[in-house]
Design a protein around this motif. Structure first.
Motif, PDB file in Angstrom:
ATOM      1  N   ILE A   9      44.376  39.570  36.757  1.00 38.56           N
ATOM      2  CA  ILE A   9      45.181  38.510  36.126  1.00 38.56           C
ATOM      3  C   ILE A   9      46.499  38.348  36.881  1.00 38.56           C
ATOM      4  O   ILE A   9      46.909  37.225  37.194  1.00 38.56           O
ATOM      5  CB  ILE A   9      45.401  38.808  34.628  1.00 38.56           C
ATOM      6  N   ALA A  10      47.148  39.453  37.205  1.00 36.51           N
ATOM      7  CA  ALA A  10      48.420  39.387  37.939  1.00 36.51           C
ATOM      8  C   ALA A  10      48.228  38.787  39.327  1.00 36.51           C
ATOM      9  O   ALA A  10      49.024  37.954  39.775  1.00 36.51           O
ATOM     10  CB  ALA A  10      49.037  40.782  38.035  1.00 36.51           C
ATOM     11  N   VAL A  11      47.163  39.179  40.010  1.00 40.23           N
ATOM     12  CA  VAL A  11      46.893  38.645  41.352  1.00 40.23           C
ATOM     13  C   VAL A  11      46.604  37.151  41.276  1.00 40.23           C
ATOM     14  O   VAL A  11      47.104  36.369  42.094  1.00 40.23           O
ATOM     15  CB  VAL A  11      45.742  39.414  42.036  1.00 40.23           C
ATOM     16  N   VAL A  12      45.814  36.723  40.304  1.00 43.79           N
ATOM     17  CA  VAL A  12      45.489  35.299  40.166  1.00 43.79           C
ATOM     18  C   VAL A  12      46.748  34.494  39.839  1.00 43.79           C
ATOM     19  O   VAL A  12      46.952  33.404  40.387  1.00 43.79           O
ATOM     20  CB  VAL A  12      44.363  35.083  39.129  1.00 43.79           C
ATOM     21  N   GLU A  13      47.609  35.007  38.980  1.00 45.10           N
ATOM     22  CA  GLU A  13      48.875  34.322  38.687  1.00 45.10           C
ATOM     23  C   GLU A  13      49.698  34.155  39.959  1.00 45.10           C
ATOM     24  O   GLU A  13      50.219  33.070  40.242  1.00 45.10           O
ATOM     25  CB  GLU A  13      49.684  35.088  37.628  1.00 45.10           C
ATOM     26  N   ASP A  14      49.824  35.221  40.727  1.00 41.52           N
ATOM     27  CA  ASP A  14      50.581  35.166  41.975  1.00 41.52           C
ATOM     28  C   ASP A  14      49.911  34.224  42.973  1.00 41.52           C
ATOM     29  O   ASP A  14      50.579  33.436  43.648  1.00 41.52           O
ATOM     30  CB  ASP A  14      50.727  36.572  42.561  1.00 41.52           C
TER      31      ASP A  14
END
Length: 128
Positions: A20-25
């Motif tokens: 989720i964090a990688v996709v947001e970034d």
């Protein structure tokens, strides 16, 4: 698909929260890129991000099931060039590295993503 020292890549990078964090970034980077931001002006971003997490989760050995369209159908008619594809791959690399994913694992993930170009790219490379 994709295992690192007995763990799936999904587990090695930290599971769903990490994805989720990688996709947001990744999407922050894409929206900051003038060459890419126009592809997403009418997209339902919460839905798209959710599908992206599903896709990566399934591809990296996680417990997720990807429920979106095929890569070919999802990108049909979008006039995506190899340059666009490579730019997104570069942003994905940056997002993974900034999340603390080791370079060797990033290389493995990009190796899993690279063959998707055949289904995503719909326009030949630009010529100078």
């Amino acid at each position: 698909m994709g295992e690192t020292a007995g763990k799936t890549i999904y587990e090695a990078i930290g599971g769903e929260d990490a994805l989720i964090a990688v996709v947001e970034d990744l999407y922050r980077r894409i929206f900051a890129d003038p060459a890419l931001q126009g592809f997403f002006t009418s997209a339902n971003m919460p839905r798209l991000k959710g599908r992206q997490v599903e896709f990566f989760g399934a591809a990296l050995g996680g417990p997720m099931t990807y429920t979106g369209a095929s890569m070919r159908d999802a990108h049909a008619g979008m006039a995506i060039t190899p340059e666009h594809f490579n730019a997104v791959a570069g942003h994905l690399t940056g997002a993974l590295l900034d999340a603390g994913v080791p370079q060797a694992t990033v290389d493995e993930i990009i190796g899993l993503v690279a063959p998707l170009a055949d289904d995503i790219v719909t326009t030949p490379a630009a010529t100078a």
